[in-house]
Scaffold this motif. Structure first.
Motif, mmCIF file in Angstrom:
data_model
loop_
_atom_site.group_PDB
_atom_site.id
_atom_site.type_symbol
_atom_site.label_atom_id
_atom_site.label_comp_id
_atom_site.label_asym_id
_atom_site.label_seq_id
_atom_site.Cartn_x
_atom_site.Cartn_y
_atom_site.Cartn_z
ATOM 1 N N VAL A 1 8.838 6.025 -19.286
ATOM 2 C CA VAL A 1 8.872 5.633 -17.915
ATOM 3 C C VAL A 1 7.447 5.699 -17.653
ATOM 4 C CG1 VAL A 1 9.318 6.783 -15.687
ATOM 5 C CG2 VAL A 1 11.125 6.981 -17.818
ATOM 6 N N ILE A 2 6.404 6.661 -18.188
ATOM 7 C CA ILE A 2 5.159 6.443 -17.920
ATOM 8 C C ILE A 2 4.347 5.231 -18.131
ATOM 9 C CG2 ILE A 2 2.980 7.294 -18.576
ATOM 10 C CD1 ILE A 2 3.921 10.107 -19.046
ATOM 11 N N LYS A 3 4.788 4.602 -19.384
ATOM 12 C CA LYS A 3 4.325 3.283 -19.785
ATOM 13 C C LYS A 3 4.803 2.344 -18.681
ATOM 14 C CE LYS A 3 4.353 -0.037 -23.344
ATOM 15 N NZ LYS A 3 4.879 -0.361 -24.540
ATOM 16 N N SER A 4 5.935 2.314 -18.151
ATOM 17 C CA SER A 4 6.457 1.153 -17.304
ATOM 18 C C SER A 4 5.751 1.422 -15.796
ATOM 19 C CB SER A 4 7.951 1.317 -17.167
ATOM 20 O OG SER A 4 8.548 1.086 -18.361
ATOM 21 N N ALA A 5 5.820 2.791 -15.529
ATOM 22 C CA ALA A 5 5.248 3.216 -14.037
ATOM 23 C C ALA A 5 3.744 2.632 -13.815
ATOM 24 C CB ALA A 5 5.355 4.645 -13.639
ATOM 25 N N ASN A 6 3.000 2.922 -15.018
ATOM 26 C CA ASN A 6 1.622 2.488 -15.184
ATOM 27 C C ASN A 6 1.394 0.986 -15.082
ATOM 28 O OD1 ASN A 6 0.037 4.993 -15.506
ATOM 29 N ND2 ASN A 6 0.819 5.315 -17.503
ATOM 30 N N GLN A 7 2.171 0.419 -15.953
ATOM 31 C CA GLN A 7 2.095 -1.167 -15.699
ATOM 32 C C GLN A 7 2.330 -1.480 -14.539
ATOM 33 O OE1 GLN A 7 4.775 -2.250 -18.994
ATOM 34 N NE2 GLN A 7 3.264 -2.137 -20.449
ATOM 35 N N VAL A 8 3.486 -1.261 -13.672
ATOM 36 C CA VAL A 8 3.895 -1.795 -12.362
ATOM 37 C C VAL A 8 2.909 -1.104 -11.486
ATOM 38 C CG1 VAL A 8 5.658 -1.805 -10.703
ATOM 39 C CG2 VAL A 8 6.324 -1.936 -13.238
ATOM 40 N N GLY A 9 2.500 0.005 -11.573
ATOM 41 C CA GLY A 9 1.899 0.836 -10.619
ATOM 42 C C GLY A 9 0.139 0.211 -10.440
ATOM 43 N N TYR A 10 -0.418 0.440 -11.598
ATOM 44 C CA TYR A 10 -1.932 0.141 -11.820
ATOM 45 C C TYR A 10 -2.169 -1.756 -11.845
ATOM 46 C CZ TYR A 10 -3.127 4.935 -12.138
ATOM 47 O OH TYR A 10 -3.225 6.164 -11.812
ATOM 48 N N SER A 11 -1.086 -2.223 -12.135
ATOM 49 C CA SER A 11 -1.271 -3.798 -12.208
ATOM 50 C C SER A 11 -0.965 -4.203 -10.863
ATOM 51 C CB SER A 11 -0.756 -4.406 -13.196
ATOM 52 O OG SER A 11 0.662 -4.170 -13.059
ATOM 53 N N SER B 1 0.897 -1.147 -0.063
ATOM 54 C CA SER B 1 -0.099 -0.183 0.055
ATOM 55 C C SER B 1 0.923 1.313 -0.141
ATOM 56 C CB SER B 1 -0.932 -0.094 1.153
ATOM 57 O OG SER B 1 -1.697 1.144 1.545
ATOM 58 N N GLU B 2 2.078 1.135 0.768
ATOM 59 C CA GLU B 2 2.941 2.400 0.898
ATOM 60 C C GLU B 2 3.524 2.542 -0.411
ATOM 61 O OE1 GLU B 2 5.774 1.826 4.268
ATOM 62 O OE2 GLU B 2 3.915 1.773 5.488
ATOM 63 N N ILE B 3 3.993 1.576 -0.954
ATOM 64 C CA ILE B 3 4.530 1.609 -2.511
ATOM 65 C C ILE B 3 3.575 2.263 -3.499
ATOM 66 C CG2 ILE B 3 5.705 0.677 -4.166
ATOM 67 C CD1 ILE B 3 6.976 -1.246 -2.186
ATOM 68 N N GLY B 4 2.369 1.763 -3.329
ATOM 69 C CA GLY B 4 1.165 2.218 -4.079
ATOM 70 C C GLY B 4 0.975 3.652 -4.169
ATOM 71 N N VAL B 5 1.190 4.328 -3.038
ATOM 72 C CA VAL B 5 0.883 5.698 -2.865
ATOM 73 C C VAL B 5 1.816 6.516 -3.563
ATOM 74 C CG1 VAL B 5 0.826 7.617 -1.196
ATOM 75 C CG2 VAL B 5 -0.134 5.608 -0.589
ATOM 76 N N PHE C 1 3.910 5.292 -6.063
ATOM 77 C CA PHE C 1 3.691 5.076 -7.578
ATOM 78 C C PHE C 1 2.640 6.006 -8.139
ATOM 79 C CE2 PHE C 1 6.470 1.479 -7.723
ATOM 80 C CZ PHE C 1 6.988 1.565 -9.189
ATOM 81 N N LEU C 2 1.463 6.181 -7.390
ATOM 82 C CA LEU C 2 0.240 6.981 -7.781
ATOM 83 C C LEU C 2 0.776 8.501 -7.966
ATOM 84 C CD1 LEU C 2 -2.935 6.620 -8.287
ATOM 85 C CD2 LEU C 2 -2.996 7.350 -5.677
ATOM 86 N N MET C 3 1.668 8.952 -6.960
ATOM 87 C CA MET C 3 2.116 10.269 -6.988
ATOM 88 C C MET C 3 3.112 10.577 -8.025
ATOM 89 S SD MET C 3 -0.194 11.622 -5.409
ATOM 90 C CE MET C 3 0.231 13.293 -5.753
ATOM 91 N N PHE C 4 4.133 9.718 -8.013
ATOM 92 C CA PHE C 4 5.023 9.588 -9.306
ATOM 93 C C PHE C 4 4.401 9.667 -10.663
ATOM 94 C CE2 PHE C 4 8.050 6.980 -11.999
ATOM 95 C CZ PHE C 4 8.755 7.910 -11.919
ATOM 96 N N ILE C 5 3.411 8.863 -10.799
ATOM 97 C CA ILE C 5 2.344 9.035 -12.022
ATOM 98 C C ILE C 5 1.933 10.300 -12.383
ATOM 99 C CG2 ILE C 5 0.645 8.015 -13.353
ATOM 100 C CD1 ILE C 5 1.472 5.302 -12.056
ATOM 101 N N ALA C 6 1.403 10.796 -11.305
ATOM 102 C CA ALA C 6 0.675 12.274 -11.399
ATOM 103 C C ALA C 6 1.672 13.226 -11.626
ATOM 104 C CB ALA C 6 0.323 12.505 -9.949
#
Length: 380
Positions: free
Chosen positions: A257-267, A57-61, A63-68
């Motif tokens: 980087v967006i493509k990779s971050a989205n794949q890792v983060g949102y999956s 969950s902490e890593i999810g936060v 990644f969420l803000m990194f993508i933002a």
């Protein structure tokens, strides 16, 4: 190995309920939170908020803000800088004042009451963007102002959260505030260095490496290291992640980087974050006297952003109809408010007995915001 089953259940349930939520016209995040609510102690008690889920969950936060940060359009902010700042500032001041007053009335104490204001000062316009696109208003004056103000609003909310956590959060009282603020100033200097020189140089170096994933690995590493350094300076990890995203967004390798971050983060990580929020919720007392609190707070959440941001838009010369659209488009709290609430709970800045009610208000405002925006656009 029980955590493997827990994570598997979380991922599949957030996927299914997220899709179902979208099918009925609601944000996927509502279904993902509901998945955690159903799996957790409040309903089925199939999954506990164990160490592995908490770390995910902490890593999810982060990644969420990194993508933002990666998806921020600062050229758009620059073009509509005056209305964006006016809307964002007015849209922060009014919720902070209203929720602080209401928290004081309920006897929360000045620190917790102020933190209510910090939570509901945040905006998430991902849902508003979909509505604006549907009606062809995304590139209108109101649409561009909403997008620009959302970026400014997020930065203000993150900085407010970080400063508030460092001053009032658990364990901060015993620290020398002068030393603390010195480290924080140094961190903001580091942000400038990372954006202007360090991140572009590292990304260029990564692009020259023969490994296919080098660019993505270096980009995500910058994110995690910036989050760590922000925490070391007693600031929020999301601040470091957000500015890491901004730094990388200014390089030619942003899309990769967006493509990779989205794949890792949102999956993986981000669904765990939203499910964890649902798992923290409890229905104890939710259907007794506290339902009045939920209703009052929901009304305040809707009106303070709508009126505050609308006034901010009108002050910069927009018409009343455009100001109405801007105000409605800034109502949704979404991910940012959820992040602030969770960090506040962990830092003991938010009363645990009212956490579920706060989450309910955030979810309700997120559900009602696209309805308000649709009516506002149709009135133009």
């Amino acid at each position: 190995m029980e955590y493997l089953a827990s994570i598997g259940l979380i991922l599949i349930s957030t996927l299914i309920l997220g899709v179902l939520s979208q099918r009925i016209g609601m944000p996927a995040v509502v279904g993902e939170i509901l998945a955690g609510l159903l799996l957790g102690p409040a309903v089925l008690h199939l999954v506990n908020l164990n160490h592995m889920v908490s770390v995910g969950s902490e890593i999810g936060v982060i990644f969420l803000m990194f993508i933002a940060g990666l998806e921020c359009d600062f050229d758009l902010v620059k073009k509509y800088l005056k209305p964006a700042f006016s809307v964002a500032i007015c849209g922060v001041i009014l919720p902070v004042l209203a929720f602080t007053l209401y928290g004081q009335i309920l006897g929360q104490g000045i620190e917790k009451a102020l933190f209510w204001g910090v939570i509901f000062s945040a905006t998430s316009v991902s849902i508003s963007v979909e509505v604006l696109q549907e009606f062809g208003k995304l590139k209108s004056v109101a649409g561009a102002t909403i997008l620009g103000a959302a970026v400014v609003d997020d930065v203000i909310s993150i900085v407010l959260l970080s400063i508030f956590s460092s001053v009032f959060g658990t364990g901060s009282g015993s620290k020398n505030l002068l030393v603390l603020f010195t480290w924080q100033i140094l961190f903001f200097v580091l942000i400038i260095l990372v954006i202007k020189w360090i991140a572009p140089w590292l990304m260029c170096l990564a692009d020259m490496l023969p490994a296919n994933s080098a660019v993505s690995v270096v980009g995500i590493s910058i994110c995690l290291l910036m989050a760590y350094l922000a925490e070391a300076a007693n600031l929020s990890t999301v601040l470091g992640a957000f500015f890491a995203g901004i730094a990388i967004a200014r390089t030619p390798l942003r899309d990769q980087v967006i493509k990779s971050a989205n794949q890792v983060g949102y999956s993986f990580f981000i669904p765990i974050f939203f499910a964890a929020i649902g798992m923290e919720m409890s229905f104890k007392g939710a259907f007794s006297s506290t339902w009045i609190i939920v209703i009052v707070m929901t009304v305040l959440a809707l009106l303070t952003k709508w009126i505050g941001c609308g006034i901010g838009a009108k002050l910069t010369g927009l018409t009343w109809n455009e100001a109405n659209v801007v105000g409605s488009g800034m109502v949704s709290r979404g991910e940012m408010a959820l992040i602030v609430a969770q960090i506040g709970l962990a830092s003991h800045l938010l009363a645990p007995e009212l956490y579920s009610e706060i989450i309910m208000v955030i979810v309700l405002s997120t559900i009602l915001s696209p309805i308000m925006l649709k009516f506002s656009i149709k009135s133009v």
